[in-house]
Each structure stands twice: as C-alpha cells, then as structure tokens.
Design an enzyme around this catalytic site. Structure first.
Site, mmCIF file in Angstrom:
data_model
loop_
_atom_site.group_PDB
_atom_site.id
_atom_site.type_symbol
_atom_site.label_atom_id
_atom_site.label_comp_id
_atom_site.label_asym_id
_atom_site.label_seq_id
_atom_site.Cartn_x
_atom_site.Cartn_y
_atom_site.Cartn_z
ATOM 1 N N GLU A 132 0.857 -1.187 0.000
ATOM 2 C CA GLU A 132 0.000 0.000 0.000
ATOM 3 C C GLU A 132 0.893 1.237 0.000
ATOM 4 O OE1 GLU A 132 -2.597 2.588 -0.381
ATOM 5 O OE2 GLU A 132 -3.413 0.555 -0.221
ATOM 6 N N CYS B 284 -9.915 1.896 -9.395
ATOM 7 C CA CYS B 284 -10.976 1.830 -10.403
ATOM 8 C C CYS B 284 -11.407 3.206 -10.905
ATOM 9 C CB CYS B 284 -12.191 1.095 -9.845
ATOM 10 S SG CYS B 284 -12.981 1.951 -8.451
#
Length: 292
Positions: free
Chosen positions: A96, A142
C-alpha cells in the site's frame, strides 16, 4: 444537468452529514483520537488525522496458518475478514502506498504486518524471498475505468492508475508458478468496480482467465449498495450464499451518538450523479418523515 422538473441544489460543504447526523445534545466522541496519539508517537502531531470510531484489535498470536499477500491493501480489511471467519494468518504481507492507510495498518496490525512497498517495485526476486504465499488478494484502482468518472482514461492509457491491474496479474502468475513448483495450493481473489464498460470487463476477464462473479455489499450484511466484480479460484465463488441479514439498516452500524437519516446508503462519490442520488434519497426521506 438535472432532469427536467427536478430542482437540484448546489452541493455545500458537509452535505453528507445529513445521512447520519449527530444526535441532538450528544457531544462528539474524541477518545479514540487521543488513544491513537498516545499509542503512536510518530503521528501524535498529525492534526489531519481524524481518529477512529472503534479501538484497534489486539494482536493475535499466529504460530501456524496461511501466508498471504494483499495488494492495494488500503487499511487492511483483508486480514480482518480472515480473522472474522476463523482462518489463522501466519504471515501477512501488505502492499500500500497511501500514507494515511499505512498509519491505520500499523496502528491495528503492527505486530503482524510486513509492508513491502508499491506493487510496481515488487520484483520476482522479492516474491521469491518471501515466505510461501498461500493466498493473494487485491483490487486495483478503479477511478480511471469507472463510468462514474466522465474523465476516465481507461485501462491501458499512459499514466492511468487503472493500469496497475496488470501488476496484479504479473504477481499472481509468478506466485502461481512458485506454488506449482512446490506442489502447494495457491488461491487468489481480485475485485473491481461493477460500473465499468464491456471492453474493460472483457480485457480483465481475458487476463485473469476466469469469469467474474457479481456481488452487492447489501446482500452480505452491509448497509450500502455497492456492487463489485470478483475474479478468483476460491471454491464456490460463483454460488456463495448470501448473508442471513437480508435487510441491514444503517443505524445498526453507527455509534450511539449518530442518527441514521436513511436505512441504506448508495455508493458515495464526489461526482454529480452520486450527489444527485443523495439529494433524491434525502428528499424521499423528508417526505417519509425520516429526517427532522
């Protein structure tokens, strides 16, 4: 533009507060922010951090269990899900890059987590140096492929964050090869938005080599309508039964000092269509005397 006959007010700062407003006469709870500051000296002076609504989970001993790698890990909900269904985790690798998300990860799972940086820097040599991975999880960004974004670049456009999807495929293929050489089981699961065009869906399905299953969060005990596509080799992925909680209510998930204005949330984004949806929901709630 709004549909004909619909009056749409310009969004104001804090417009979402009416979805779950503070109860009258009840002060805001700030104890978790103080707890975070006292436990994590490295971020004690960070005024931008708003604190947690719940206390962190205590570390659990994991002398045996699976070894997992979570890409695009966010705040580490993957290990929380595994803990909730009783799957022991021996080693937890996380990838991350968001600094705030990493702060939450360290706070909740500092004794169990090994951060390995950005997915683009994870080479094959790095993967081979890790413990034997049994489970790979991930969901690439996304924003650049979602139809909710009118300025989306697409999956393969230069500079598009959505192209990180191919990093997941690269890492999955190499881990699968390593597991096959060891004659061990290897499971993987990938998720992404339901709101994508058919060209992107076909390309992702081609690269992942399996058909996706569509699941909505409201069917599994969540108080939000959030449809997602899931690809993977997890057994029974396509015939997974729904949760026993058929009609979750937002109020059941809020702290005592919050009051739900609507029973079920839509997917919230900063786009015009999402704001319009919230406006319509609030208008309907007013007519039904759900809001004061």
């Amino acid at each position: 533009m709004p549909r004909k006959g619909l009056k749409y007010k310009k969004r104001k700062r804090g417009y979402r507060r009416r979805l779950c407003a503070p109860k009258k006469g009840c002060p805001r709870y700030s104890g978790t922010k103080k707890l975070f500051a006292s436990c994590r000296a490295d971020v004690a002076g960070d005024d931008d951090f708003c604190g947690f609504d719940v206390a962190p989970l205590p570390p659990k001993p994991a002398d045996e269990g699976i070894c997992m790698l979570s890409l695009f890990d966010g705040i580490g909900t993957s290990i929380l899900a595994l803990d909730s269904i009783g799957i022991p985790v021996r080693k937890y690798y996380s990838s991350e890059v968001d600094e705030k998300a990493n702060m939450v990860l360290k706070f909740n799972h500092s004794s169990r987590i090994t951060m390995i940086g950005c997915v683009t820097t994870i080479s094959n040599d790095t993967l081979e140096s890790l413990d034997n991975i049994n489970l790979l999880l991930g969901g690439s960004p996304c924003q650049q492929i979602s139809r909710a974004n009118p300025l989306r670049k697409g999956l393969q456009a230069p500079g598009s964050s959505a192209s990180l999807f191919y990093e997941y495929v690269r890492i999955r293929d190499h881990l699968a090869k390593l597991a096959k050489d060891r004659n061990e089981n290897f499971f993987w699961l990938f998720e992404n938005t339901f709101c994508m065009d058919n060209v992107t869906l076909v390309e992702m399905t081609r690269c992942l080599g399996t058909q996706p299953a569509m699941r909505c969060a409201s069917g599994y005990g969540s108080a939000m309508k959030r449809k997602r596509y899931w690809w993977g080799n997890i057994p029974h992925l396509h015939d997974l039964p729904k949760s026993q909680v058929e009609y979750p209510n937002l109020q059941d998930f809020l702290m005592p000092y919050r009051s739900a204005g609507v029973p079920l949330l839509p997917t919230l984004t900063s786009t015009f269509h999402s704001q319009l949806c919230v406006y319509l929901i609030l208008s309907q709630a007013k007519r039904n005397h759900c809001l004061s």
